[in-house]
Design an enzyme around this catalytic site. Structure first.
Site, mmCIF file in Angstrom:
data_model
loop_
_atom_site.group_PDB
_atom_site.id
_atom_site.type_symbol
_atom_site.label_atom_id
_atom_site.label_comp_id
_atom_site.label_asym_id
_atom_site.label_seq_id
_atom_site.Cartn_x
_atom_site.Cartn_y
_atom_site.Cartn_z
ATOM 1 C CG ASN A 159 38.397 3.217 17.177
ATOM 2 O OD1 ASN A 159 38.790 2.056 17.037
ATOM 3 N ND2 ASN A 159 39.100 4.257 16.784
ATOM 4 C CG HIS A 213 42.608 9.990 16.478
ATOM 5 N ND1 HIS A 213 42.412 9.623 17.795
ATOM 6 C CD2 HIS A 213 41.660 9.328 15.761
ATOM 7 C CE1 HIS A 213 41.390 8.799 17.863
ATOM 8 N NE2 HIS A 213 40.919 8.591 16.647
#
Length: 495
Positions: free
Chosen positions: A318, A349
């Site tokens: 990521n 998140h």
């Protein structure tokens, strides 16, 4: 999930059409902005229904904040609002609608839009308020010197290439792509001078797109055939915990978490291929003239699977989110940047407790791994044979530590996560604390303006050598200022 895949495949075809028929040499940036925005909003509406209005509301209010607050403090207000709005949406989705479901939900694209809103706010603040000498090299290169128009802003946030799965890109890179600026190939000679060989107007992304689609196909095949046979939940199965030996349990822990990764490989690589198909993501050429289309790539699979340190794994997983965390949090934190960065990552998140358990565990693992590397590694790098043994051991330790850390991220809830950790007697938590007690942890030199604004000569030389060794590439505009900016940008990214 089917809607998501269908929309991404449609976006891939639209990207090819966009590059072919709406090429920057054939149409104006205004038309390209309009088409990219409306296609993006259409895909969002098709995939998420009227929940897609959240994308427009979040972007619209953030733009209004930018206009009325002013460049001095707008980055703070935009950061709080965008992250707060995302969190409220995640809370309602998780605790009201579908707790524990992995369905493609509207908060996923909102996570990317939140990154774009906050990144741009900080870049505008850096470019229009802060003094140039107060900026780090990366901040100086990404700084935005004028307020974007509403169309440019919506196009950046909601374009069809990245609205569903990203990846994050800098505003300046996106505008450069839309406006279709041409770049000259640069090659660094041994004497350090740049030799302009020829001008490349429009490098073809076809080979890069085909390679990434092949990776997507293999990842999807692996996910559909192997992943379901190795569920992460089996790590907390009562019979398995009671009968399996410790080596077997740790081996299954590793393979089950490795089997969970291909779905991310599929989604991120497909998103990267879509951007490349539209002509976006060209990083430059290496010294042999080979094109590289990884400017906004989100992962490097080989480095992930063979990482020999916790940092190496995080740096290649990521990637664009890691850069976002670094730019908006780590570089600007006044105390405990590592802890602040992990907390922000957890909040971004979502609101599942497992996310917080993972990232709090990640703080311990990161600090312990850094302490071991700083205090031990230099003893094992002199001999190639010894270094090979060291790399094998650290690869095994890293893979187990990563798998141990991210189990709560997959299990989501507190009870199964603590069931897993208690079955392991919290062994790696305890080991990390002991490491931090035994080995001194060197403080990172950041936060000081002196260190931010002035690089030692030896550091610059080492950085340039590393760039050459890694086949780093730079692209440049016809103007001298653009040459400086792009060269500076890639050096900053390397940092």
């Amino acid at each position: 999930q089917v809607n998501f895949v269908v929309c991404q495949l449609f976006a891939l075809l639209a990207a090819i059409w966009f590059r072919t028929y709406l090429h920057s040499s054939k149409t104006s940036p205004f038309i390209r902005h309009v088409v990219a925005t409306f296609l993006g909003l259409y895909l969002a509406l098709f995939c998420f229904g009227w929940y897609a209005l959240h994308f427009v509301i979040q972007s619209g209010i953030s733009y209004y904040i930018m206009i009325i607050i002013g460049v001095e403090n707008m980055h703070k207000y935009c950061f709080v609002f965008a992250l707060g709005y995302l969190t409220v949406c995640q809370i309602t989705r998780v605790y009201i609608f579908d707790y524990g479901q992995y369905s493609a939900d509207f908060s996923g694209p909102m996570m990317i839009i939140t990154q774009k809103i906050t990144s741009l706010a900080f870049e505008i603040h850096d470019g229009m308020f802060r003094k140039n000498e107060d900026l780090t090299p990366s901040q100086r290169c990404l700084a935005v010197r004028r307020m974007p128009s509403l169309l440019e802003y919506l196009s950046y946030n909601c374009n069809f290439m990245g609205i569903l799965a990203g990846p994050l890109c800098s505003y300046k890179d996106y505008i450069t792509f839309i406006e279709g600026r041409s770049y000259q190939l640069q090659q660094s000679e041994a004497n350090g001078k740049e030799d302009t060989k020829y001008e490349q107007m429009d490098p073809s992304p076809n080979i890069a797109v085909a390679q990434k689609l092949l990776i997507c196909g293999l990842s999807l095949l692996f996910h559909m055939t192997i992943t379901k046979t190795l569920p992460v939940e089996y790590n907390i199965d009562d019979n398995f915990r009671a009968t399996a030996s410790w080596p077997v349990r740790f081996f299954y822990l590793y393979v089950s978490l490795m089997a969970a990764r291909p779905k991310y490989y599929f989604a991120w690589t497909l998103a990267d291929a879509i951007n490349n198909a539209a002509g976006f993501g060209f990083r430059g050429y290496d010294k042999n003239g080979v094109m590289h289309w990884d400017l906004i790539s989100n992962l490097r699979i080989q480095q992930i699977e063979f990482s020999t340190s916790f940092k190496m794994f995080l740096d290649n997983w990521n990637i664009q989110t890691a850069l976002w965390l670094k730019r908006v949090c780590y570089e600007r934190a006044t105390f405990s940047p590592t802890i602040q960065t992990f907390i922000l990552s957890a909040i971004w998140h979502g609101v599942y407790p497992g996310y917080y358990l993972t990232f709090l565990t990640g703080v311990l693992m990161t600090l312990a791994a850094r302490a071991i590397r700083n205090n031990i590694r230099h003893y094992f790098v002199e001999s190639p044979a010894v270094k090979l043994c060291y790399d094998i051991i650290t690869w095994m330790a890293t893979q187990v530590a990563i798998s141990y850390t991210v189990v709560p991220f997959v299990l989501l809830s507190v009870k199964p996560s603590f069931t897993f950790y208690s079955s392991c007697y919290f062994c790696l938590h305890i080991a990390s604390i002991l490491v931090l007690l035994v080995f001194p942890l060197k403080r990172t030199q950041k936060g000081s303006k002196k260190h931010e604004s002035i690089q030692p000569v030896w550091s610059k030389k080492l950085e340039e050598e590393n760039l050459l060794q890694k086949n780093s590439y730079s692209t440049t505009n016809n103007s001298f200022s653009q040459k400086q900016e792009i060269t500076c940008r890639y050096r900053a990214l390397k940092q």
